[in-house]
Every structure is written in C-alpha cells, then in structure tokens.
Design an enzyme around this catalytic site. Structure first.
Site, PDB file in Angstrom:
ATOM      1  CE  LYS A  65      -3.780   2.331   2.294  1.00  0.00           C
ATOM      2  NZ  LYS A  65      -3.422   3.147   3.472  1.00  0.00           N
TER       3      LYS A  65
ATOM      4  N   GLY B  88      -8.190   9.987   9.812  1.00  0.00           N
ATOM      5  CA  GLY B  88      -8.523  10.168  11.223  1.00  0.00           C
ATOM      6  C   GLY B  88      -9.572  11.225  11.515  1.00  0.00           C
TER       7      GLY B  88
END
Lengths: 260, 260, 260, 260
Positions: A96, A157
C-alpha cells in the site's frame, strides 16, 4: 460480494482493515475476527519491531493476509526502500503506497505518489495506491501501474466521511482497476455509501480501532460493506424533486376540499 | 437489535416494509422474505379489494404482521373511519396514521395528523404516526398519544434520503417513544444513516419495490439497518477538522525536507 | 476590498471574469462593465484570430487587463509555448496556467500543471495556476512558483458550486499567495461562500456569460464577492448545535405548561 | 429589488433586521444604518421597558419601521395579548407571530402558531408568521391569513444556515404571499442563497448583532440580499453532472496522446 482481483492477488472480502490505533492486541484480534477481513494493512515504519512482530503473528494465526504500507514516508526514495524491506520481510508483492505531503494534514502528495507507484510497478510490486479524490490524479495512478486506486473520503482520522461523493463516483466509473475507499470513514453508513458510489472495497482503521466498542463497529462495517454492495447492484430508484405515491391511488375517498 | 416495544406491540425486526409499488405478488413475496421484516404496512384505501385480499393472504402465509395505514386520507374524519374499518377487518389496534396535505407533495399535514392521533389514541388504537421532520411537531405527536413517531427523511417516493439529519437526530434524542424513519430512503446507506442518527427502525417501500432488483435491495436494507444500529451503539469516533495519524509515529525516517 | 498583489501585478477588483461562452460582443461588453472587473481571462487557443482580436479590442477600450490562459493545452510543452505566444502578443507576464487532463472532465492534470508552473516561473512569468481542490497539490503549486493558486470549486461548466468547502478553506488558510476560486460557481451565493472560506478573489465565466441575463448575473457576482469578503472580515457567529435566543429573556409571561 | 407588498404594508428593503443580541445602542445604530433596513423587529416581551423605549426612539430617529414580535410567547392567548399590546403601543397592524414550542430548541409550534395567526388575521392584524420549514405547514399559515410566511433556515441563533434548501425552495415556489427567511443565517452567502431559492426577503438578527464587527456584517448582508435577488432573476446556468468547456474549442493543438 465475489472475490476481487487486485493484480494477481485475490481479495476475498471487501472490507480491508487497518491496525492503526490499536492499544490492545486482544481487542484488535476480536475486531479483526468480527470484521471478517482477509487483508489487513500494517505500517512498516510506524511500529516498533516488537509491536510489528506481535501484529504479524496475530494476523498469521488468524489467516489474514498482510498488506504492508509505507505510512510515514514523505519521499519516493523512502517509499521504495520501505516497500523493498516489506517484501523481503513478508514475502509479498502487495504494497500500500502512501507518500504523505506533510504531517499536519497527512494528505497524499500525488506527485511523489505517482513516481513511487511507477517505480514500484517496475520492480514487480502490486501497488495499491493511496491518493487524493482528484479523478484526474486517479487516472494517472492507474496509468503508472497501480493495481488498485485508493482515494480518500476525507483526511486520515477525521471521520468526516466522504466529503466529495461526486469525485468518488467519477473515479469509480472510469477506473479499470479496483477502487478502494481509504481514509475518512467514521460510521457504517459511510462505508455503505462508498460501495454505492461504485467503490469495490473499503478500508477502515481508526473508525474501528478507536471506536468505543471496536468489536461492534467492526461488525457494523462488515454488514455495511455488504449492504452497500448489494444496494449498488440492486439498481436504486432515481432521485426525484417531487413526491410520487408508492402506489397509484384507487378509490381515494375524501379530497382536501372536504376537510372539516 | 433487540425487539422494540411499540405501545403493547412488539416489533421483532427493525425494518418495516411497505407494499406500495408492487406489480407482482411473487416479487413482493421474495422481497419480503429477503427483508426479514416482521411488520408490513398496507394502504387500506389505495388498493382494490382483490389486491388487498391477496396481499393480506400473502402476509398471513409468511407470518408477517399487518400495519394498516391511512394513505389517501386528507381529513381527520376519513382517517379515523379508515382506521376503524382496518381494525374491524384485521383485528389489530396498530394503525399507521397518514394524513396528507395535498396530492402533489404528499407531505403530512401536521395539524390534521395531530388531531387524528389524539382521537385514535382515545379510541384505543396504537397509532404510529407519519409526520414531518419538524422536531416540535414530533413532540406534540407523542403528547397526543403516538406510540411511535415516524418522521420523513424526504418526500414520499423521491429517494432523496435524509434531507435534514440535524432534525432527525434532534427528534430521536428527545423522543420517549420509538422513532421510525419513514419516506425518502432510496439506498441502503441512508437506512444505515437513519439508525446512526438514533432512529429505532426504518420503513422502506418504493426503495425496495421499485428497485430494479427488489430482492437484492431488500437484503441490502436488512443489512443496512443492522449495520446502522450496531454503528450507533459502537460509539463512533468524533469528527475532527484536522487529520490524525491512526497510530503514533515511531521512527519515521525521512522528513519532507529530505525530499529529492 | 483592497487591491490584491499577485506577483508584481495589482488586482484592483476581486472578481475576475472569463470570456468563455460569449456569443455576442455587445452582451459581453455590458456584462464586463456590470461586473466591475479589472482583469479578464481569454483563451489563447480556443478562439479564432478574428474573435480574439475583437475581444482584445473590447477589453482595451474598457480599460480591462487581459489574463491570457492556456485552455486547450494538455502538455507542458504546449502550455509553455502558448504562454510565450501570449506574452509576445499581449506584452504581459501574467498567464493563467491550465493544463487539462482530458476533454471529458476538463479537470486539471496536477502533475503537468506543476511542471508547467515551474518552467513558466523560471521564464519570468507571473503564473496564476488552475488546479484541483487538493490542498497538498496547492502547496506544491506555490512552491513551484505560482503567484496565485486557483483551485476549482467543481468541474468547469457544471455550476455545481463548491463541492468540497473543507478543502477550499484548508487551501486558503495555508496559502502564502492569493487564492482565487476558479470553476464551478453557478450562482452569486457560491461566489460569496468562496470569499467566506478565505479565497481572495473569484473567477467566473459561464455562470455569467451563459446566464439568461448576463448583465444581471454580472452585477450579482460583483455584489456577492464584496458581500463574502465583508462577511469573512466581520467575524461570523459560531455555528452551534443548539438554539440560542437572540436576547436574554426578561419577563416571559407564560410557560408551555399554561398552554390552553 | 422593487418594494414588496406585505398585506397593505410596503417593504422598501429586502433585509429585515432584528434587534436581539444588542448590547450597545450605538453599535446597533451603526449596524442598522449599514444594513439599509427599513423594517426592524423588536421583541415586545424580552426587553425591559427602558430598553424597549430606547430602541423605539432609535428606530424612530432613523426612520425605520417597527415590526413588533411575540418572542417569548408559548400560547395562543399570550401571543394575541402581546400583539394587541404592541398595536396599542406602536400603532401598527404589523405583527411578527412567534409561538415557541420550548425554550431549548426555540422552534415554532406550528399548531399554536396556526391558531394565533387565524385569530390575529381576524382581528385585523397583518401577521408575518415565523414557522418551521415544513412546506405543508407554510401553506396552512397562508390559508389562515398570514400576510408573509417566515420559515426558519435552522434553529434561532445556531448560524447553521439553510439546513433544508429543498423545503425552502418548495415553500417559495408555492406561496402566494411573500416568503421571508427567518432564523439560522450566519453569513452573507446564506442570505444570498435564501434569495436564490426564491425567498422575497431575509431577516437576520444575531448574525449581525453578535458578529465581531456588526457594522461590516450588516453591510455584507445588505449586499448579499441584493446579490441573491439579482442572481435569482438572472436565470442561473443549469447544474450539470459533467464538465462543459466555457467555449467551443477551436484549433486545439495538442491532444493527451502527445504528452511528453
């Protein structure tokens, strides 16, 4: 949902999990099981060697594949180096790709990301690429060799969900490779929405690991991804500006003029 | 989700179905089974006697309870009359109160609805009351005897989802009786969102019956309601304006200044 | 608003106009006057030589500065070439850099745009750079020498307004150079919103030129930009989840319990 | 904008001001002048007699008409009584009808409001009626004798803007009497948006009186209302899902395939 081909990797479950935010391995284990995930991403740079080792052991025990990520990298060079170390340690071509612009926004730097993707594809990796929700950038990631494009819904987040559904839908409608919504999901409805917009999978990390009850949220996300996938396939009713009775009216007795 | 008390009725499943929009009884049957619903609403005024009879037979065969509704009524008098006829025919005190303002918007008339609710409660009904998303009106419905308050997400049949989440959340946070989102849901993510906003159940009709594949959409809605319920209970992460790394950074190697 | 420094150019009015979509020079003249604009962008590649000549004459007559743009360019090479031709023809260092990814979305290609910006800055241009609403890309444009960053609100000609206000606000809060909202504005409220989000100026083209009444829309945009600028400076009230009486209540007579 | 007939009153300026939140008469005076308002609402119940007297003197001196309001009333009886006292004291038939459901949400109670409106219209008042954004309730207010319908954008003092533009647009498109957006506006763009949605005027109170710089915000609101009004009249471009070049492309030189 059917398994999804990401390069030559087969993704069995459409909910990819992240391990960021864990504070308790037992809680992580419970959440991973509840999520049904078969692929979980681990930051190669962000954990101490001990933490990484315990997470890898846990994933192995649970039969969950590892998707190493390059979180914490700001340059092409470090990204490629981190990917090579991950491949050596974990014996996987999956990576990733995260190349971050700055530590305040944690937004991906699309220029560096593009270069890193190209280099990693050349080196035989299967790059799953974290990028902005810019549809033109997403096309370029694919051209550079991304095996999956992973646009953000909102910054990492924040839990702000999908700030620009128009862009996500455009990315998904044009992509020739799988699209995975990455970052920003805070609640189950947003994971379902991602799938309805045409994404092939969803990645969630702190939405689960930092929820008050990670286990319940993991189950919620699992159901939501399936719900959104089915909903997209079922062919939703069109949006209308004006009301439409769910059935033709037969034998309506009183009209508004009769009101007393 | 646990069963839900609506007056002295027990709702076993949080997805209430509507039958509006059916064109094919076999397809309806399949969708009802897929939805897992235990309570399904039928318009007492909108169907021919033959259609109603077949729908009632179907529901009986499937063991699904009938929630008669007063769709097509514009006055208190007709609403009460329709409710009484429904009670006599179906031997249930349950009634979904719908008093519509006009046939173009199909919006509820809150003044007539309030009066009808009061009269029906006095007559021993268990009124489940379709109303606007006005939080002050919702409180009055409850004071008038509503056993459940059913605010709209958006006008009937529009599929516009929840136009004013702020209001739905306020209604749910103040209600002493169950809140059921009624009308407007077009896709699974919106059903999940309703539950996350604090609703106790969701009613969908044309979103399923008019979907290209009603069976798949029914399954999607079933999963979405469970997902949203779990998501609400799990305690989501707060929404933040700024990014937050999913894990503390340990041993980050390169900073943005090193970029080459 | 006070004049704005863009490199060594001084922008007197915060509404920059585009000429795209004109069908009638007299109507364009009227709209330009009504807008109060002092800087108007012209596509160097999209008009026939005759059209360009008449537009340039009109602008000269009205005392409006020309901001040549590179619309229609897809590569760095063409962009730089177009800019050089514009500088030679118009004797201005100002250039609006547009490098488009594809003709279907007309989205900017941020990678090519970045490279073009760097080259143009090196050649002594004052690049005003059309870019996506990706805040990380905006920072890079500035680092590459952009004298102004011009993020899109939504794709060119869609009139969808500002799809991601969060990003525009983040771009404006971090930029050291002027931020001009470019593309997507369809109505006056959206121009005002751009200023409230912290933009320094707004560019509108088809919102005015293709409006039913371009003259009225030009006046609307002019007022809206001033309104938004003032509104941002005035320090708006905070957004609250709960109501707050505009004045403390003194001597309220009746309470809700008294209701009859 | 042209003057607006509200019953037999003529509203000269489309920005109605509120006095709630004032702490300083000199600042209020400056803001009122800056706003250009010709009609300002004063709570008959919320101020001490001294404060009211000074506000009335100020408005008289500035040549601004008074719109007395019934803020703080929870019942029909108190509302009618307050209106009668206001008429006697101020020699005006204008009354802004506010009947609040509870002091936590400050939302209008539409049932009580409807009854109060009917009684006040019967008594020869010109009722301007604060109501929810429920389009069906708005129609009933008009039927009951409202000379203007004043739906809320969001709860009083929240500054959340227009939470449900769909409803406001529907109200405005069906009303036979003027529609004034009342409550919720926090910034200039939202006042412009109200006008674009079809409102005839906007009322702002704490957005101005509680802004850091009330004078600047008053000017912003004045410009925004004009901008929105013009924008609505100018006939905006349609919203499109896909991009459209602002001008047909003539002689585009390089295609994406040429990119180097």
């Amino acid at each position: 949902p059917a398994p999804l081909a990401v390069g030559d990797y087969t993704l069995e479950n459409r909910l990819i999990m992240g391990t960021g935010g864990i504070t308790d391995l037992a809680a992580l284990e419970q959440a991973l099981i509840a999520s049904g995930t078969t692929l979980t991403t681990v930051a190669m740079r962000r954990y101490s060697p001990e933490t990484k080792t315990s997470v890898f052991s846990l994933l192995e025990r649970l039969g969950i594949d590892v998707l190493p990520n390059t979180a914490g990298c700001y340059t092409v060079k470090d990204t490629v180096l981190t990917a090579e170390l991950a491949r050596e340690a974990l014996e996987t071509n999956l990576i990733k790709v995260e190349v971050i612009a700055d530590e305040h926004t944690l937004l991906p730097d699309v220029v560096e990301t593009l270069e890193a993707t190209e280099q990693l594809a050349d080196r035989g990796f299967t790059p799953m690429v974290y990028t902005s929700d810019d549809p033109a950038a997403a096309v370029r990631m694919e051209q550079a060799g991304a095996a999956a494009v992973m646009p953000l819904g909102s910054p990492i987040g924040t839990g702000l969900g999908i700030l620009n559904p128009h862009n996500i839908e455009l990315i998904a409608s044009r992509a020739q490779v799988p699209v995975v919504l990455d970052a920003g999901v805070g609640a189950a409805s947003e994971a379902a929405q991602a799938m309805e917009l045409g994404c092939d999978a969803v990645l969630v990390a702190s939405a689960v690991t930092r929820a008050q009850n990670p286990d319940a949220m993991a189950r919620a996300m699992r159901l939501a991804v399936s719900a959104g996938h089915l909903s997209a396939e079922a062919g939703r009713i069109p949006r209308r500006r004006h009301a439409q009775a769910s059935s033709a009216m037969e034998g309506r007795i009183a009209s508004i003029e009769d009101r007393t």
